[in-house]
Scaffold this active site. Structure first.
Site, PDB file in Angstrom:
ATOM      1  N   ALA A  98      63.368 -39.548 -55.811  1.00 18.41           N
ATOM      2  CA  ALA A  98      62.642 -40.828 -55.728  1.00 18.41           C
ATOM      3  C   ALA A  98      63.135 -41.841 -56.762  1.00 18.41           C
ATOM      4  CB  ALA A  98      61.146 -40.565 -55.888  1.00 18.41           C
ATOM      5  N   CYS A 145      56.451 -35.269 -50.957  1.00 19.14           N
ATOM      6  CA  CYS A 145      55.018 -35.358 -50.618  1.00 19.14           C
ATOM      7  C   CYS A 145      54.746 -34.826 -49.212  1.00 19.14           C
ATOM      8  CB  CYS A 145      54.549 -36.808 -50.692  1.00 19.14           C
ATOM      9  SG  CYS A 145      55.129 -37.664 -52.150  1.00 19.14           S
ATOM     10  N   VAL A 169      73.835 -31.923 -64.364  1.00 25.24           N
ATOM     11  CA  VAL A 169      74.210 -32.454 -65.672  1.00 25.24           C
ATOM     12  C   VAL A 169      73.637 -31.518 -66.729  1.00 25.24           C
ATOM     13  CG1 VAL A 169      74.007 -34.406 -67.241  1.00 25.24           C
ATOM     14  CG2 VAL A 169      74.395 -34.802 -64.804  1.00 25.24           C
ATOM     15  N   ARG A 177      72.644 -52.995 -55.539  1.00 25.47           N
ATOM     16  CA  ARG A 177      72.324 -54.270 -54.898  1.00 25.47           C
ATOM     17  C   ARG A 177      72.367 -55.409 -55.923  1.00 25.47           C
ATOM     18  NH1 ARG A 177      67.068 -54.152 -51.281  1.00 25.47           N
ATOM     19  NH2 ARG A 177      67.971 -52.135 -50.884  1.00 25.47           N
TER      20      ARG A 177
HETATM   21  P1  FAD Z   1      61.910 -35.534 -58.347  1.00 28.64           P
HETATM   22  O1  FAD Z   1      61.531 -35.957 -56.987  1.00 28.64           O
HETATM   23  O2  FAD Z   1      61.388 -34.232 -58.851  1.00 28.64           O
HETATM   24  O3  FAD Z   1      63.488 -35.537 -58.452  1.00 28.64           O
HETATM   25  C1  FAD Z   1      64.143 -35.122 -59.600  1.00 28.64           C
HETATM   26  C2  FAD Z   1      65.479 -34.560 -59.187  1.00 28.64           C
HETATM   27  O4  FAD Z   1      66.270 -34.362 -60.360  1.00 28.64           O
HETATM   28  C3  FAD Z   1      65.375 -33.194 -58.519  1.00 28.64           C
HETATM   29  O5  FAD Z   1      65.926 -33.252 -57.227  1.00 28.64           O
HETATM   30  C4  FAD Z   1      66.177 -32.263 -59.427  1.00 28.64           C
HETATM   31  O6  FAD Z   1      66.928 -31.309 -58.716  1.00 28.64           O
HETATM   32  C5  FAD Z   1      67.087 -33.240 -60.142  1.00 28.64           C
HETATM   33  N1  FAD Z   1      67.534 -32.761 -61.444  1.00 28.64           N
HETATM   34  C6  FAD Z   1      66.767 -32.297 -62.454  1.00 28.64           C
HETATM   35  N2  FAD Z   1      67.547 -31.972 -63.513  1.00 28.64           N
HETATM   36  C7  FAD Z   1      68.829 -32.240 -63.154  1.00 28.64           C
HETATM   37  C8  FAD Z   1      70.066 -32.119 -63.824  1.00 28.64           C
HETATM   38  N3  FAD Z   1      70.135 -31.674 -65.070  1.00 28.64           N
HETATM   39  N4  FAD Z   1      71.199 -32.481 -63.159  1.00 28.64           N
HETATM   40  C9  FAD Z   1      71.128 -32.962 -61.891  1.00 28.64           C
HETATM   41  N5  FAD Z   1      69.965 -33.095 -61.209  1.00 28.64           N
HETATM   42  C10 FAD Z   1      68.828 -32.744 -61.844  1.00 28.64           C
HETATM   43  N6  FAD Z   1      53.116 -38.027 -55.024  1.00 28.64           N
HETATM   44  C11 FAD Z   1      52.275 -38.943 -54.491  1.00 28.64           C
HETATM   45  O7  FAD Z   1      52.206 -40.063 -54.998  1.00 28.64           O
HETATM   46  N7  FAD Z   1      51.516 -38.644 -53.388  1.00 28.64           N
HETATM   47  C12 FAD Z   1      51.558 -37.433 -52.785  1.00 28.64           C
HETATM   48  O8  FAD Z   1      50.869 -37.198 -51.773  1.00 28.64           O
HETATM   49  C13 FAD Z   1      52.415 -36.450 -53.341  1.00 28.64           C
HETATM   50  N8  FAD Z   1      52.488 -35.218 -52.792  1.00 28.64           N
HETATM   51  C14 FAD Z   1      53.349 -34.306 -53.321  1.00 28.64           C
HETATM   52  C15 FAD Z   1      53.408 -33.056 -52.737  1.00 28.64           C
HETATM   53  C16 FAD Z   1      54.269 -32.093 -53.243  1.00 28.64           C
HETATM   54  C17 FAD Z   1      54.309 -30.743 -52.621  1.00 28.64           C
HETATM   55  C18 FAD Z   1      55.110 -32.411 -54.342  1.00 28.64           C
HETATM   56  C19 FAD Z   1      56.057 -31.384 -54.889  1.00 28.64           C
HETATM   57  C20 FAD Z   1      55.048 -33.647 -54.935  1.00 28.64           C
HETATM   58  C21 FAD Z   1      54.164 -34.617 -54.429  1.00 28.64           C
HETATM   59  N9  FAD Z   1      54.066 -35.875 -55.003  1.00 28.64           N
HETATM   60  C22 FAD Z   1      53.200 -36.795 -54.475  1.00 28.64           C
HETATM   61  C23 FAD Z   1      54.833 -36.234 -56.202  1.00 28.64           C
HETATM   62  C24 FAD Z   1      56.110 -36.965 -55.856  1.00 28.64           C
HETATM   63  O9  FAD Z   1      56.847 -36.194 -54.959  1.00 28.64           O
HETATM   64  C25 FAD Z   1      56.874 -37.205 -57.151  1.00 28.64           C
HETATM   65  O10 FAD Z   1      56.116 -38.092 -57.938  1.00 28.64           O
HETATM   66  C26 FAD Z   1      58.264 -37.780 -56.945  1.00 28.64           C
HETATM   67  O11 FAD Z   1      59.062 -36.956 -56.142  1.00 28.64           O
HETATM   68  C27 FAD Z   1      58.935 -37.913 -58.316  1.00 28.64           C
HETATM   69  O12 FAD Z   1      60.218 -38.396 -58.157  1.00 28.64           O
HETATM   70  P2  FAD Z   1      61.304 -38.180 -59.304  1.00 28.64           P
HETATM   71  O13 FAD Z   1      62.542 -38.807 -58.788  1.00 28.64           O
HETATM   72  O14 FAD Z   1      60.771 -38.604 -60.604  1.00 28.64           O
HETATM   73  O15 FAD Z   1      61.468 -36.606 -59.435  1.00 28.64           O
END
Ligand code: FAD
Length: 443
Positions: A10, A42, A79, A21
């Site tokens: 995300a 989600c 990383v 962009r």
């Molecule tokens: P993430 O989506 O966790 O992405 C982080 C990425 O970084 C991962 O793919 C990981 O592999 C990668 N990464 C980590 N370390 C490294 C590294 N060292 N090198 C390379 N890559 C790395 N939120 C809502 O608002 N409403 C909802 O209904 C909701 N439902 C959810 C249901 C579930 C089952 C889950 C798991 C989450 C839900 N969420 C919901 C939360 C939402 O999905 C997260 O807030 C969002 O995905 C966060 O995005 P992010 O990019 O910060 O982290």
């Protein structure tokens, strides 16, 4: 200008797209340790429950498509280190093996959270899962075959969504929760009880005040969860006891963590280290009602932070104003939503808070689909400042939480809420919407 993004879901992909962009000249590279990017985590419970046919339906953009847009996305690349002085990262190719050093001018750490695995959950037994990403979703779907009874450990919103999902797959489901009620951090007690009643109405067994001691296995597969109140049979266990911000890289870069344990960032998503940004679930945000830093990892926040970081890394100017603690989830036929502060949270912060509870129908009582809705509106005694709202009712009806969220962003009062010109027709609302009734009573 070379922008490197770590994490491709995300926050990471929002940032990469925005940066590209904003500054088409910038070179943008994304390293993602998993096999996919840009998917809606989600939606995982709804694929597992069968409402959404396929995990692939959750994927918004593929690496190929992003490469077509000039963003160099590399999946299965982790990383493993940052040298903030030299402005380089160390990247491990998880498929081909081997590491290399990659330079950056601006680095975004968008690494999300890790699921907490208590000691008892660190096991090789088959049938024991956390749920964070597509790979976890795939593993749970595989474990469904032949499973008859599931234990969900942890009654936060993910645990509750999974209880419904596994129940709709025909499994006997037990929810185990250490706290006295379900949905502990989201709602006040009376509203938690309504959520629990909905689970029980559908035949989910809910055992609160219960701690897990160990998992019991047979032939390498989980068979039961041993609790302080005895064993619970389970051939599928979902461990949903919380998350921890993934701060390892930020710490390696020398970035400061906040009091919440998440990465401290300013409104431009800059960390304390020059050229290093952080965004998404791993970062703190400002709570606009309390003025305090909080760690509330949610999807819109992650996307928004990523967007802000992307613009700033590309040389633009964007700010993340903060959040007001809005959240919503569904349990069977019941939706629950909250924004701002609950009465319990407000009291915990030492605020002189007062709440009213209103029980009404979500639209005109005579209209055939009218259903009960329960609203707790919270304000500050004396000043009349609006502090928050909780709603429980039919899933679509609790989305009116957004009205109060909007006012909280404007630092509105209970009186301001009462004066709003809200939409009315019998299939949607009562002439005096339940929010207006609550504001009138509180004001
Ligand atoms: P993430 O989506 O966790 O992405 C982080 C990425 O970084 C991962 O793919 C990981 O592999 C990668 N990464 C980590 N370390 C490294 C590294 N060292 N090198 C390379 N890559 C790395 N939120 C809502 O608002 N409403 C909802 O209904 C909701 N439902 C959810 C249901 C579930 C089952 C889950 C798991 C989450 C839900 N969420 C919901 C939360 C939402 O999905 C997260 O807030 C969002 O995905 C966060 O995005 P992010 O990019 O910060 O982290």
């Amino acid at each position: 200008m070379r922008i490197v993004v770590v994490g491709g879901v995300a926050a990471g992909m929002s940032a990469a797209s925005r940066a590209r962009r904003h500054n088409p000249e910038a070179e943008v590279a994304v390293f993602e340790r998993g096999g996919e990017i840009s998917y809606g985590a989600c939606g995982l419970p709804y694929v597992i429950g069968g409402d959404v046919p396929d995990l692939g339906d959750l994927i918004a953009r593929t690496p190929e498509r992003m490469r077509g847009q000039g963003i160099d996305v590399r999946v299965r690349h982790e990383v493993t280190g940052v040298d903030a002085g030299a402005r380089t990262v160390t990247v491990l190719d998880r498929e081909a093996g081997g590491t290399r050093t990659e330079p950056y001018d601006r680095l975004l750490i968008a690494t999300g959270v890790n699921a907490v695995r208590p000691e008892w959950a660190r096991t090789d037994l088959r049938g024991v899962h956390v749920l964070r990403d597509l790979a976890d979703g795939r593993a749970i779907l595989a474990s469904l075959k032949g499973a008859t009874c599931a234990c969900i450990v942890g009654a936060g919103y993910i645990g509750l969504e999974m209880a419904e999902a596994l129940h709709s797959r025909g499994l006997r489901v037990t929810v185990l929760e250490k706290a006295p009620e379900v949905a502990g951090r989201m709602l006040d007690r009376a509203y938690q009880q309504r959520v629990r009643a909905e689970l029980e109405r559908h035949g989910v067994e809910v055992r609160c005040g219960t701690s897990v001691e160990e998992l019991v296995g047979e032939n390498g597969h989980v068979r039961a969860v041993q609790t302080d109140h005895g064993p619970v049979p389970a051939d599928l266990v979902i461990v949903a006891v919380g998350v921890k911000p993934n701060t390892a890289l930020a710490e390696a870069a020398g970035a400061r963590l906040g009091e919440t344990g998440a990465i401290a960032v300013n409104t431009r998503q800059e960390t304390s280290v020059d050229g290093v940004y952080a965004a998404g679930d791993n970062s703190e945000s400002l709570h606009c009602v309390t003025g305090q830093k909080v760690h509330i990892p949610l999807g819109l926040t992650a996307n928004r932070m990523g967007r802000v970081a992307g613009v700033n890394m590309a040389g633009g100017e964007a700010r993340f104003p903060g959040i007001v603690g809005t959240a919503i989830f569904k349990t069977f036929d019941l939706g629950a939503a909250r924004t701002g502060l609950t009465q319990t949270e407000a009291e915990g912060l030492g605020l002189d808070a007062v709440s009213v509870d209103v029980e009404s129908t979500d639209h005109a009582g005579y209209y055939p689909t009218a259903a009960p809705i329960f609203v707790r509106l919270t304000g500050e005694r004396g000043s009349g400042r609006l502090l928050g709202v909780q709603l429980v009712g039919q899933p679509a009806s609790v989305k009116r939480v957004d009205v109060v969220a909007a006012l909280l962003h404007q630092r509105g009062s209970v009186g301001d809420l009462f004066e709003l010109d809200l939409a009315y027709a019998p299939p949607f609302s009562s002439v005096w919407d339940v929010l207006l009734v609550a504001a009138d009573r509180l004001g």
